[in-house]
Design an enzyme around this catalytic site. Structure first.
Site, PDB file in Angstrom:
ATOM      1  N   ALA A  40      34.314  43.545  41.506  1.00 11.21           N
ATOM      2  CA  ALA A  40      34.316  45.018  41.064  1.00 11.21           C
ATOM      3  C   ALA A  40      34.647  44.572  39.378  1.00 11.21           C
ATOM      4  O   ALA A  40      34.687  43.595  38.964  1.00 11.21           O
ATOM      5  CB  ALA A  40      35.473  45.748  41.476  1.00 11.21           C
ATOM      6  N   ASN A  67      36.445  44.178  35.949  1.00 10.57           N
ATOM      7  CA  ASN A  67      37.752  43.686  35.323  1.00 10.57           C
ATOM      8  C   ASN A  67      38.233  42.968  36.448  1.00 10.57           C
ATOM      9  O   ASN A  67      39.719  42.782  36.531  1.00 10.57           O
ATOM     10  CB  ASN A  67      38.533  44.883  34.928  1.00 10.57           C
ATOM     11  CG  ASN A  67      37.947  45.754  33.974  1.00 10.57           C
ATOM     12  OD1 ASN A  67      37.389  45.385  32.827  1.00 10.57           O
ATOM     13  ND2 ASN A  67      37.985  47.268  34.010  1.00 10.57           N
ATOM     14  N   GLY A  73      37.756  39.458  35.993  1.00 10.39           N
ATOM     15  CA  GLY A  73      37.778  38.347  35.481  1.00 10.39           C
ATOM     16  C   GLY A  73      36.761  37.331  35.605  1.00 10.39           C
ATOM     17  O   GLY A  73      36.725  36.010  35.354  1.00 10.39           O
ATOM     18  N   LYS A  74      35.448  38.007  35.495  1.00 13.10           N
ATOM     19  CA  LYS A  74      34.356  37.281  35.843  1.00 13.10           C
ATOM     20  C   LYS A  74      33.987  36.342  34.587  1.00 13.10           C
ATOM     21  O   LYS A  74      33.769  35.106  34.685  1.00 13.10           O
ATOM     22  CB  LYS A  74      33.101  38.211  36.251  1.00 13.10           C
ATOM     23  CG  LYS A  74      33.369  38.947  37.671  1.00 13.10           C
ATOM     24  CD  LYS A  74      31.991  39.952  37.579  1.00 13.10           C
ATOM     25  CE  LYS A  74      31.790  41.046  36.839  1.00 13.10           C
ATOM     26  NZ  LYS A  74      32.869  41.676  36.523  1.00 13.10           N
ATOM     27  N   THR A  75      33.866  36.959  33.553  1.00 12.02           N
ATOM     28  CA  THR A  75      33.551  36.484  32.156  1.00 12.02           C
ATOM     29  C   THR A  75      34.557  35.250  31.877  1.00 12.02           C
ATOM     30  O   THR A  75      34.201  34.100  31.485  1.00 12.02           O
ATOM     31  CB  THR A  75      33.271  37.249  31.239  1.00 12.02           C
ATOM     32  OG1 THR A  75      32.256  38.193  31.448  1.00 12.02           O
ATOM     33  CG2 THR A  75      32.999  36.629  29.664  1.00 12.02           C
ATOM     34  N   GLU A  77      27.049  38.629  33.234  1.00 11.81           N
ATOM     35  CA  GLU A  77      26.525  40.027  33.871  1.00 11.81           C
ATOM     36  C   GLU A  77      25.029  40.130  34.415  1.00 11.81           C
ATOM     37  O   GLU A  77      24.118  40.391  34.237  1.00 11.81           O
ATOM     38  CB  GLU A  77      26.130  41.011  32.670  1.00 11.81           C
ATOM     39  CG  GLU A  77      27.430  41.124  31.534  1.00 11.81           C
ATOM     40  CD  GLU A  77      28.354  41.892  32.177  1.00 11.81           C
ATOM     41  OE1 GLU A  77      28.143  42.542  33.281  1.00 11.81           O
ATOM     42  OE2 GLU A  77      29.596  41.950  31.751  1.00 11.81           O
ATOM     43  N   ALA A  78      25.083  39.128  35.653  1.00  9.30           N
ATOM     44  CA  ALA A  78      24.213  38.824  36.249  1.00  9.30           C
ATOM     45  C   ALA A  78      23.406  40.110  37.308  1.00  9.30           C
ATOM     46  O   ALA A  78      22.283  40.037  37.634  1.00  9.30           O
ATOM     47  CB  ALA A  78      24.207  37.666  37.360  1.00  9.30           C
TER      48      ALA A  78
END
Length: 205
Positions: free
Chosen positions: A10, A12, A14-16, A89-90
Site C-alpha cells: 500500500a 507509504n 517504504g517501497k522507494t 512506481e512499477a
C-alpha cells in the site's frame, strides 16, 4: 540466476526506500544498476527517485510507450556490464513493458526488481501490477499498518478534510496529503459510508 521480482505494498510502506537501499547494496560491491522511473511521477523533479525519509538518486525516465528492453540494452551498450534493473512506481508500467522486463531477465540475464502499489484507491489492480503479479518469478509484500493497528493492504484517496474520495481517475499523483493506507476492513467501512479517516503517518513494520 536472474529473476523478475515484484515488491508490492500500500502507500507509504517504504517501497522507494527499499529500492534505493538495494541500489546502494549493489554499488557498495562495485556493481552497476539502472533505475527506471516513470515520467508520470514527477513530484521531486523529472528523473528524481526520492523516498519520504530523504534518500534520493537519479533515474532514467521512461514513458508509457517506451520499450524497456531496448532502453536496458542501450544502457549496457553505452556503459558496459549491468548487474540489476530497479523500477520505481512499477504500477504505472503497461502490460507490454512488464513483458519487456521479463525479456531483460530471460534474454539479457539481468535481474529486475520492480516496486509498486498493488491496487488503486478503488481497490482495483493497476495494469502494471496485474501483470507483475502474473509473470514475476518472486512476489514480496512490503508491509505497513492502518491507523486501526491492522495490516494496511488498501489505499484510500482523501480530500483536504480527510474525507474519502470514491470516484475519479485511477491515476492522480500525490503523497500523504492525498492518500492513506488502510486495512481491508477499514477500506470497506469507508466505501460503505461517508466517514472521515485520521490522516496519520503509517508505521513501517
Amino acid at each position: 540466476m536472474a529473476k523478475l521480482y515484484f515488491y508490492y505494498s500500500a502507500m507509504n510502506a517504504g517501497k522507494t526506500t527499499t529500492l534505493l537501499q538495494s541500489a546502494h547494496n549493489y554499488h557498495e560491491r562495485g556493481m552497476r544498476t539502472l533505475i527506471l522511473t516513470p515520467r508520470l511521477d514527477n513530484r521531486y523533479g523529472a528523473g528524481k527517485v526520492r523516498s519520504r525519509i530523504g534518500l534520493e538518486a537519479n533515474g532514467t525516465i521512461f514513458e508509457r510507450g517506451d520499450n524497456l528492453l531496448e532502453i536496458t540494452q542501450a544502457d549496457i551498450d553505452g556503459k558496459g556490464a549491468l548487474h540489476c534493473v530497479l523500477v520505481d512506481e512499477a504500477q504505472f508500467l503497461s502490460k507490454a513493458q512488464v513483458w519487456q522486463l521479463s525479456e531483460v531477465v530471460d534474454k539479457l540475464r539481468v535481474p529486475v526488481l520492480a516496486y509498486g502499489l498493488r491496487t488503486d484507491f478503488q481497490g482495483e489492480l493497476f495494469e502494471g501490477s496485474q501483470y507483475l503479479l502474473a509473470w514475476a518469478d518472486e512476489l514480496s509484500e512490503i508491509k505497513t499498518i492502518c491507523h486501526t493497528g491492522k495490516k494496511a493492504n488498501m489505499v484510500v484517496r482523501v480530500d483536504e478534510h480527510g474525507r474519502a474520495i470514491t470516484a475519479g481517475a485511477q491515476v492522480e499523483i500525490g503523497g500523504n496529503e492525498r492518500y492513506v493506507s488502510v486495512s481491508r476492513a477499514e477500506f470497506k467501512r469507508i466505501f460503505e459510508g461517508e466517514g472521515t479517516i485520521p490522516l496519520k503517518q503509517p508505521r513501517l513494520l
